[in-house]
Design a protein around this motif. Structure first.
Motif, PDB file in Angstrom:
ATOM      1  N   TYR A 241      -8.203  10.552   0.362  1.00  0.00           N
ATOM      2  CA  TYR A 241      -7.887  11.222   1.630  1.00  0.00           C
ATOM      3  C   TYR A 241      -7.605  12.689   1.338  1.00  0.00           C
TER       4      TYR A 241
ATOM      5  N   THR B 250       0.914   5.695  -0.291  1.00  0.00           N
ATOM      6  CA  THR B 250       0.186   6.963  -0.229  1.00  0.00           C
ATOM      7  C   THR B 250       0.798   7.892  -1.259  1.00  0.00           C
TER       8      THR B 250
ATOM      9  N   TYR C 272      -5.112  12.990  -1.629  1.00  0.00           N
ATOM     10  CA  TYR C 272      -4.211  11.837  -1.713  1.00  0.00           C
ATOM     11  C   TYR C 272      -5.002  10.564  -1.980  1.00  0.00           C
ATOM     12  N   ARG C 273      -4.258   9.539  -2.332  1.00  0.00           N
ATOM     13  CA  ARG C 273      -4.813   8.186  -2.410  1.00  0.00           C
ATOM     14  C   ARG C 273      -3.968   7.260  -1.554  1.00  0.00           C
ATOM     15  N   LYS C 274      -4.607   6.303  -0.919  1.00  0.00           N
ATOM     16  CA  LYS C 274      -3.928   5.193  -0.263  1.00  0.00           C
ATOM     17  C   LYS C 274      -4.411   3.931  -0.961  1.00  0.00           C
ATOM     18  N   THR C 275      -3.527   3.338  -1.729  1.00  0.00           N
ATOM     19  CA  THR C 275      -3.935   2.206  -2.552  1.00  0.00           C
ATOM     20  C   THR C 275      -2.757   1.281  -2.792  1.00  0.00           C
ATOM     21  N   ASP C 276      -3.031   0.118  -3.345  1.00  0.00           N
ATOM     22  CA  ASP C 276      -1.982  -0.879  -3.577  1.00  0.00           C
ATOM     23  C   ASP C 276      -1.310  -0.671  -4.927  1.00  0.00           C
TER      24      ASP C 276
ATOM     25  N   ARG D 125       3.415   0.954   3.003  1.00  0.00           N
ATOM     26  CA  ARG D 125       3.085   0.016   4.087  1.00  0.00           C
ATOM     27  C   ARG D 125       3.239  -1.402   3.566  1.00  0.00           C
TER      28      ARG D 125
ATOM     29  N   MET E 117      -4.013  13.173   7.778  1.00  0.00           N
ATOM     30  CA  MET E 117      -4.714  12.569   6.655  1.00  0.00           C
ATOM     31  C   MET E 117      -6.112  12.161   7.107  1.00  0.00           C
TER      32      MET E 117
ATOM     33  N   ASP F  89     -10.748   5.278  -1.997  1.00  0.00           N
ATOM     34  CA  ASP F  89      -9.422   5.321  -1.369  1.00  0.00           C
ATOM     35  C   ASP F  89      -8.897   6.749  -1.229  1.00  0.00           C
TER      36      ASP F  89
ATOM     37  N   GLU G 171       0.842  -1.189   0.000  1.00  0.00           N
ATOM     38  CA  GLU G 171       0.000   0.000   0.000  1.00  0.00           C
ATOM     39  C   GLU G 171       0.880   1.243   0.000  1.00  0.00           C
TER      40      GLU G 171
END
Length: 201
Positions: free
Chosen positions: A92, A76, A167-171, A201, A128, A90, A74
């Motif tokens: 933020y 950001t 923002y994006r939090k993604t894989d 992460r 965030m 996803d 993951e």
């Protein structure tokens, strides 16, 4: 390559000079030694250039291997896109200062249509905050999964705009290599350069 060409030209000129020199007036020994020293410098440049090319190739290979290890992690990233999937997104945002009002506008980039405006979002600064879009439009009907654009508007008590960042939090789905750089293919249709990643992460 330029150093190798220079070396070949130098040798050709030196050979021609020796072959065509006047036997009664041979080349000055000091000048000859000086030219030999120049040849040595050119040869050294060729070796240095070759070593640098080898190191560059090895570094690119190591970078490619380390980049591939990001798949499935993951990340950001700074982005004005959000990916909607199965009723969750996803996205933020982060505020530069505490706000009095915060809202979001979500647009379908294919039709340039605003599908949802969300008011009453968290006004806290310096962290965030999840967008928490449930995937419905302003009438409460679900919209299709996919990529959407998001814009955050924040103002203080006097109505002055406060900077807001999305923002994006993604894989990471795949790793791409182009022009000596690494790009990460994220879920959806977005590719970002490696230096756009803020956290892993």
């Amino acid at each position: 390559m330029w150093a190798q060409r220079a070396a070949r030209r130098f040798l050709t000129l030196l050979t021609a000079q020796i072959e065509n020199q006047d036997p009664l007036a041979p080349m000055d020994s000091t000048e000859f030694v000086s030219q030999l020293a120049q040849l040595s410098q050119v040869e050294q440049s060729v070796k240095t250039n070759s070593n640098l090319e080898t190191l560059s190739t090895q570094f690119s290979a190591l970078t490619s291997v380390s980049g591939a290890e990001m798949i499935g992690h993951e990340v950001t990233v700074s982005s004005d896109q959000v990916e909607l999937a199965e009723g969750g997104s996803d996205g933020y945002y982060l505020l530069a200062a505490d706000a009095a009002k915060v809202s979001a506008k979500i647009t379908d980039p294919l039709t340039d249509t605003v599908v949802r405006e969300i008011a009453g979002l968290s006004t806290a600064a310096g962290e965030m905050i999840a967008l928490d879009w449930d995937g419905t439009d302003d009438l409460g009907a679900p919209v299709l999964d996919g990529s959407y654009l998001v814009e955050i508007s924040a103002v203080d008590g006097e109505g002055t705009a406060i900077p807001a960042y999305t923002y994006r939090k993604t894989d990471v789905a795949e790793v791409l290599f182009a022009d000596g750089q690494i790009y990460y293919g994220l879920s959806g249709v977005q590719n970002v350069p490696a230096d756009a990643v803020l956290a892993v992460r």
